[in-house]
Design a protein around this motif. Structure first.
Motif, PDB file in Angstrom:
ATOM      1  N   SER A  79       1.178  -1.068   0.279  1.00 59.89           N
ATOM      2  CA  SER A  79      -0.271   0.145   0.024  1.00 59.89           C
ATOM      3  C   SER A  79       0.965   1.254   0.098  1.00 59.89           C
ATOM      4  O   SER A  79       2.453   1.747   0.997  1.00 59.89           O
ATOM      5  N   VAL A  80       0.162   2.156  -0.191  1.00 60.01           N
ATOM      6  CA  VAL A  80       1.010   3.684  -0.877  1.00 60.01           C
ATOM      7  C   VAL A  80       1.044   3.722   0.797  1.00 60.01           C
ATOM      8  O   VAL A  80       2.874   3.961   0.991  1.00 60.01           O
ATOM      9  N   SER A  81       1.120   3.864   2.309  1.00 68.83           N
ATOM     10  CA  SER A  81       1.586   3.854   3.015  1.00 68.83           C
ATOM     11  C   SER A  81       2.964   2.855   4.273  1.00 68.83           C
ATOM     12  O   SER A  81       3.752   3.553   4.174  1.00 68.83           O
ATOM     13  N   MET A  82       1.952   1.930   4.039  1.00 68.60           N
ATOM     14  CA  MET A  82       3.975   1.432   3.672  1.00 68.60           C
ATOM     15  C   MET A  82       4.867   1.366   3.080  1.00 68.60           C
ATOM     16  O   MET A  82       6.003   1.706   3.059  1.00 68.60           O
ATOM     17  N   SER A  83       4.823   1.586   1.537  1.00 65.06           N
ATOM     18  CA  SER A  83       5.738   2.323   0.967  1.00 65.06           C
ATOM     19  C   SER A  83       6.312   3.481   1.394  1.00 65.06           C
ATOM     20  O   SER A  83       7.232   3.295   1.307  1.00 65.06           O
ATOM     21  N   ILE A  84       6.014   4.388   1.824  1.00 59.03           N
ATOM     22  CA  ILE A  84       6.262   5.611   2.291  1.00 59.03           C
ATOM     23  C   ILE A  84       7.404   5.168   4.055  1.00 59.03           C
ATOM     24  O   ILE A  84       8.211   5.602   3.665  1.00 59.03           O
ATOM     25  N   LEU A  85       6.352   3.930   4.058  1.00 59.24           N
ATOM     26  CA  LEU A  85       7.911   3.166   5.179  1.00 59.24           C
ATOM     27  C   LEU A  85       8.874   2.931   5.089  1.00 59.24           C
ATOM     28  O   LEU A  85      10.005   2.614   5.511  1.00 59.24           O
ATOM     29  N   TRP A  86       8.732   2.024   4.329  1.00 56.93           N
ATOM     30  CA  TRP A  86       9.648   1.231   3.720  1.00 56.93           C
ATOM     31  C   TRP A  86      10.960   2.078   3.269  1.00 56.93           C
ATOM     32  O   TRP A  86      11.478   1.896   2.921  1.00 56.93           O
ATOM     33  N   ALA A  87      10.661   3.274   2.473  1.00 56.61           N
ATOM     34  CA  ALA A  87      11.341   4.590   1.888  1.00 56.61           C
ATOM     35  C   ALA A  87      11.808   4.771   3.119  1.00 56.61           C
ATOM     36  O   ALA A  87      13.040   4.922   3.048  1.00 56.61           O
ATOM     37  N   ILE A  88      11.645   5.088   4.396  1.00 59.54           N
ATOM     38  CA  ILE A  88      12.077   5.728   5.153  1.00 59.54           C
ATOM     39  C   ILE A  88      12.817   4.804   5.767  1.00 59.54           C
ATOM     40  O   ILE A  88      14.399   5.058   6.226  1.00 59.54           O
ATOM     41  N   ALA A  89      12.500   2.972   6.454  1.00 62.50           N
ATOM     42  CA  ALA A  89      13.430   1.874   6.678  1.00 62.50           C
ATOM     43  C   ALA A  89      14.544   2.454   5.608  1.00 62.50           C
ATOM     44  O   ALA A  89      15.721   1.459   6.620  1.00 62.50           O
ATOM     45  N   GLY A  90      13.867   2.577   4.094  1.00 58.47           N
ATOM     46  CA  GLY A  90      15.052   1.906   3.136  1.00 58.47           C
ATOM     47  C   GLY A  90      16.759   3.084   3.948  1.00 58.47           C
ATOM     48  O   GLY A  90      17.762   2.454   3.414  1.00 58.47           O
ATOM     49  N   VAL A  91      15.915   3.512   3.934  1.00 60.14           N
ATOM     50  CA  VAL A  91      17.786   4.998   4.019  1.00 60.14           C
ATOM     51  C   VAL A  91      18.661   4.655   5.050  1.00 60.14           C
ATOM     52  O   VAL A  91      19.287   4.604   5.166  1.00 60.14           O
ATOM     53  N   PHE A  92      18.042   4.183   5.850  1.00 65.17           N
ATOM     54  CA  PHE A  92      18.472   3.561   6.941  1.00 65.17           C
ATOM     55  C   PHE A  92      19.125   2.554   6.545  1.00 65.17           C
ATOM     56  O   PHE A  92      20.251   1.698   6.865  1.00 65.17           O
ATOM     57  N   MET A  93      18.539   1.467   6.113  1.00 69.39           N
ATOM     58  CA  MET A  93      18.816  -0.373   5.974  1.00 69.39           C
ATOM     59  C   MET A  93      20.233   0.232   4.701  1.00 69.39           C
ATOM     60  O   MET A  93      20.792  -0.656   5.038  1.00 69.39           O
ATOM     61  N   ALA A  94      20.511   0.960   3.505  1.00 72.89           N
ATOM     62  CA  ALA A  94      21.411   1.651   2.833  1.00 72.89           C
ATOM     63  C   ALA A  94      22.895   1.888   3.573  1.00 72.89           C
ATOM     64  O   ALA A  94      23.806   2.131   3.097  1.00 72.89           O
ATOM     65  N   LEU A  95      22.068   2.879   4.906  1.00 69.99           N
ATOM     66  CA  LEU A  95      23.286   3.660   5.495  1.00 69.99           C
ATOM     67  C   LEU A  95      24.452   2.269   5.765  1.00 69.99           C
ATOM     68  O   LEU A  95      25.540   2.411   6.513  1.00 69.99           O
ATOM     69  N   PHE A  96      23.471   1.476   6.924  1.00 74.17           N
ATOM     70  CA  PHE A  96      23.347  -0.125   7.747  1.00 74.17           C
ATOM     71  C   PHE A  96      24.534  -0.420   7.232  1.00 74.17           C
ATOM     72  O   PHE A  96      25.930  -0.710   6.895  1.00 74.17           O
ATOM     73  N   ALA A  97      23.960  -0.931   5.203  1.00 75.18           N
ATOM     74  CA  ALA A  97      24.896  -2.167   4.629  1.00 75.18           C
ATOM     75  C   ALA A  97      26.052  -0.682   4.056  1.00 75.18           C
ATOM     76  O   ALA A  97      27.003  -2.414   4.168  1.00 75.18           O
ATOM     77  N   GLN A  98      26.467  -0.005   4.181  1.00 80.32           N
ATOM     78  CA  GLN A  98      27.609   1.232   3.572  1.00 80.32           C
ATOM     79  C   GLN A  98      28.359   0.894   4.661  1.00 80.32           C
ATOM     80  O   GLN A  98      29.276   0.826   4.508  1.00 80.32           O
ATOM     81  N   SER A  99      28.217   0.844   5.775  1.00 85.31           N
ATOM     82  CA  SER A  99      28.344   1.215   7.149  1.00 85.31           C
ATOM     83  C   SER A  99      29.242  -0.555   7.240  1.00 85.31           C
ATOM     84  O   SER A  99      31.042  -0.764   7.008  1.00 85.31           O
ATOM     85  N   ILE A 100      28.039  -1.511   7.192  1.00 85.51           N
ATOM     86  CA  ILE A 100      28.816  -3.104   7.588  1.00 85.51           C
ATOM     87  C   ILE A 100      29.943  -3.243   6.507  1.00 85.51           C
ATOM     88  O   ILE A 100      31.024  -3.769   6.334  1.00 85.51           O
ATOM     89  N   ALA A 101      29.539  -3.055   4.628  1.00 91.00           N
ATOM     90  CA  ALA A 101      30.216  -2.793   3.373  1.00 91.00           C
ATOM     91  C   ALA A 101      31.461  -2.389   4.055  1.00 91.00           C
ATOM     92  O   ALA A 101      32.854  -2.200   3.735  1.00 91.00           O
ATOM     93  N   GLY A 102      31.614  -0.847   3.882  1.00 91.31           N
ATOM     94  CA  GLY A 102      33.258  -0.005   4.376  1.00 91.31           C
ATOM     95  C   GLY A 102      33.723  -0.523   5.660  1.00 91.31           C
ATOM     96  O   GLY A 102      35.251  -0.220   5.332  1.00 91.31           O
TER      97      GLY A 102
END
Length: 241
Positions: A79-102
């Motif tokens: 749904s649109v609301s869940m998509s917005i939540l996933w988009a927000i969570a995705g920022v932190f997921m990407a930063l976390f993945a970046q930090s682990i890989a770094g």
């Protein structure tokens, strides 16, 4: 793969290579202003990046105008609301993945600083307009190319892991920094997950834009403050030792 997808990929590759011709043209035009040669070269490169990315974006959106409403998998579309939540969570997921890989790269002896990032930051200082390319236009193009087209096409034939891995490695290789291949692959994998999870390219696109914007803000706007904080912290720790 759809025929228009090949035109999109060709457009993207042409944009990446266009500086070979575009920058000298801009330098020739700018030479009449009497600008110093070194400054002229930097500003020509910056303005060409803005021009070429905008031109590629408009052309790619035109080529994909009938395709943009299609979903990766309607059964997984959130749904649109869940998509917005996933988009927000995705920022932190990407930063976390970046930090682990770094961290893994550092353990392998790879320098943490990205040459591409430093070059873009130097261009931003000269031509602030470049920040719009790195924060918005770049992520939009990359999500369309590497997630919607490459990952989406692969996912129709293979499972998520294989599709995400192949598309993410290609995403990493496209950045031209082989020493940071793990870093880019980890981020690409995260964005592929967001796209597959929600079935909406706008989710991975939004997370990508937000992450790039945050990184640029920290690197450009608050860089001096962060460096002062780090220097103060190092001096404090040094005093304790």
């Amino acid at each position: 793969m759809k025929k228009e997808y090949w035109f999109v990929i060709i457009t993207y590759i042409a944009m990446q290579l266009s500086s070979i011709v575009g920058v000298p043209i801009f330098m020739l035009i700018g030479s009449y202003t009497g600008m110093p040669a070194d400054e002229l070269e930097v500003k020509s490169a910056a303005y060409w990046i803005v021009f070429s990315f905008l031109a590629a974006l408009f052309l790619i959106l035109f080529l994909m105008r009938k395709d943009m409403r299609e979903k990766l998998d309607t059964r997984n579309q959130t749904s649109v609301s869940m998509s917005i939540l996933w988009a927000i969570a995705g920022v932190f997921m990407a930063l976390f993945a970046q930090s682990i890989a770094g961290s893994i790269e550092q353990m392998l002896g790879v320098e943490s600083e990205s040459e591409n990032t430093q070059q873009l930051i130097s261009l931003i200082y000269k031509v602030p307009m470049v920040i719009f390319v790195t924060s918005v236009i770049g992520p939009i193009l990359e999500e369309l190319i590497f997630r919607k087209i490459i990952f989406g096409s692969l996912h129709k034939r293979f499972n998520f892991f294989i599709s995400a891995l192949i598309s993410s490695v290609i995403f990493g290789l496209a950045h031209g920094e082989f020493e940071h291949l793990l870093l880019y692959t980890a981020m690409g994998f995260t964005f592929a997950f967001l796209y597959a999870k929600t079935g909406r390219i706008l989710v991975s696109m939004s997370a990508h834009i937000a992450m790039n914007t945050l990184v640029i803000i920290l690197q450009v706007v608050y860089r001096e403050d962060i460096e002062k904080m780090l220097d103060t912290a190092q001096a404090f720790i040094g005093g304790l030792l």
